[in-house]
Design a protein around this motif. Structure first.
Motif, PDB file in Angstrom:
ATOM      1  N   LEU A  40       0.850  -1.195   0.000  1.00 30.13           N
ATOM      2  CA  LEU A  40       0.000   0.000   0.000  1.00 30.13           C
ATOM      3  C   LEU A  40       0.875   1.231   0.000  1.00 30.13           C
ATOM      4  CD1 LEU A  40      -2.518  -0.999   2.828  1.00 30.13           C
ATOM      5  CD2 LEU A  40      -2.891  -1.197   0.377  1.00 30.13           C
ATOM      6  N   GLU A 149      -8.623   1.866  -0.911  1.00 33.26           N
ATOM      7  CA  GLU A 149      -7.159   1.816  -1.011  1.00 33.26           C
ATOM      8  C   GLU A 149      -6.717   1.540  -2.454  1.00 33.26           C
ATOM      9  OE1 GLU A 149      -4.980   2.483   1.143  1.00 33.26           O
ATOM     10  OE2 GLU A 149      -5.766   2.108   3.162  1.00 33.26           O
ATOM     11  N   ASP A 309      -8.046   5.820   8.434  1.00 30.49           N
ATOM     12  CA  ASP A 309      -8.627   4.679   7.715  1.00 30.49           C
ATOM     13  C   ASP A 309     -10.027   4.362   8.215  1.00 30.49           C
ATOM     14  OD1 ASP A 309      -6.444   4.327   6.118  1.00 30.49           O
ATOM     15  OD2 ASP A 309      -5.507   2.811   7.378  1.00 30.49           O
TER      16      ASP A 309
END
Length: 446
Positions: A40, A149, A309
């Motif tokens: 990520l 994401e 998040d």
């Protein structure tokens, strides 16, 4: 910096200066950055001081339907480095009448760093895409889709061919009266040595390409991507589309010119300014306790990323309980934390001294002036410096400033005055400029 991080960054600069090869900064994570690993990109990342990636526990093969394994990554060549030291990170700092510190970090004198590059063959990737679709109801992919994401696949790595030992040696002499030298008031000299062994097959640097999901189970890894591209299709739900657009804006812009960097930093500064003066002062109090403690600063970054998040509002330890940080302000703070964590612990401690001496505005103007003149310079050279940029600083303040920019790789010479420009130092100076801008804002809060 750790010895491992010191050497991986130096290696990356030599193999791929100002390119897209990303140095690994944690030895413990090397097994999760092999070819086909999924990673990520950190939120609020920027291309100015380098995109930063974090590991996942999955590979591309884990999220595909069962089937044949692709061929092993191909060997693109071997390289050897001997006595590789990074003087730009660990060098010499002189503080008049207080302390003189020298140090180097790199390979032991008897060691040679042998590395090889391994990359996923285009044919193997093409075959894999044809034969194996995305697995149905993969929990990991569902979680990443829900969070908006972007996923990236490690496509090329630089790894060690043989086990190698890294050593750090340093020496300090004088009266240790600065707060970041201990014990206070000690006079004499200190020698320090440490070593770490890197195993064979350890990943030192890597390249990624973005994973794109098409429909329910189709996927591809395009050769060329831009910052607007999303791993998962947009527009499935209004809130997901909005989140995706926010994330696309967060990852930064390309190295166009210094004006682009200034605009990017200005946008983030405007978000931090939404925090009231009490909040800004409290944030500065929290940061002042963490600067010079890189691990603790990174832990704060991870805490804020986790809250972002999950969409939570959070408070920091020094903040009054009724001062909440919105998602937008939290994102801006993360942006500047990313810049500060790019600096060495020594630089962070020098920033504390600069705040105490109230010389941040002068340092900010100095770095800004240099980057306006040299941002697009792609060759080393000596350039003149405006005399008034240094004339307001006393001897000790000037030495602090020289050390602060010097640890980013920029050598300022009082004679002239002038500075030595090295284009490889640009990412470090971008991070320093952002960090100075952030702290200058917080110190102005009444």
């Amino acid at each position: 910096m750790t010895m491992f991080e010191n050497v991986t960054r130096s290696l990356t600069r030599q193999l791929n200066p100002r390119g897209d090869l990303t140095p690994l900064d944690s030895l413990i994570d090397f097994k999760r950055f092999h070819p086909f690993c999924l990673v990520l990109r950190k939120r609020k990342s920027t291309l100015f001081w380098g995109a930063r990636y974090v590991r996942t526990d999955y590979t591309l093969l884990d999220v595909l339907e069962p089937g044949s394994s692709p061929s092993d990554p191909t060997d693109s060549g071997n390289f050897a480095f001997k006595n590789m030291l990074d003087a730009r990170v660990e060098g010499q700092v002189d503080v008049p009448k207080t302390v003189k510190v020298t140090g180097t970090a790199g390979l032991s004198r008897s060691s040679t760093l042998e590395v090889q590059t391994l990359s996923v063959a285009p044919k193997a990737l093409e075959t894999l895409q044809k034969e194996r679709k995305l697995g149905a109801e993969c929990p990991f992919l569902k979680e990443m889709r829900d969070r908006g994401e972007n996923l990236y696949v490690v496509m090329e790595v630089v790894e060690t061919v043989q086990e190698v030992t890294l050593e750090r040696a340093g020496k300090a002499e004088g009266v240790f009266s600065l707060p970041f030298f201990a014990p206070l008031g000690l006079q004499g000299s200190i020698n320090h040595k440490e070593a770490v062994t890197i195993p064979k097959g350890c990943i030192l640097a890597f390249r990624v390409r973005q994973l794109m999901v098409k429909g329910k189970n189709e996927w591809e890894i395009p050769h060329i991507c831009n910052e607007d591209m999303q791993t998962f299709p947009r527009g499935e739900k209004p809130e997901e589309e909005k989140f995706a657009l926010i994330q696309a804006a967060d990852v930064g812009e390309a190295h166009e010119d210094f004006g682009t960097l200034k605009e990017e930093i200005h946008r983030e500064i405007q978000e931090v300014e939404k925090l009231n003066h009490v909040g800004q002062r409290s944030l500065l109090t929290s940061l002042s306790k963490l600067l010079g403690k890189k691990k603790e600063l990174q832990d704060l970054e991870l805490t804020l990323e986790g809250a972002l998040d999950k969409g939570h509002e959070v408070t920091l330890e020094a903040l009054p309980k009724d001062v909440l940080i919105s998602k937008e302000v939290m994102g801006a703070i993360l942006y500047f934390l990313g810049a500060l964590t790019e600096l060495s612990e020594a630089q962070q401690k020098l920033l504390i001294k600069s705040m105490e001496k109230k010389i941040l505005p002068v340092q900010l103007k100095l770095v800004e002036s240099i980057m306006e003149q040299s941002f697009l310079q792609d060759k080393e050279g000596v350039f003149p410096l405006q005399p008034d940029l240094l004339s307001s600083l006393g001897e000790e303040e000037l030495t602090f400033t020289e050390a602060l920019v010097g640890l980013s790789g920029l050598e300022v010479q009082r004679s002239g005055p002038q500075y030595m420009w090295d284009p490889d130092t640009l990412p470090h100076l971008c991070a320093l400029y952002a960090g100075l801008s952030f702290l200058q804002l917080l110190t102005k809060a009444p």
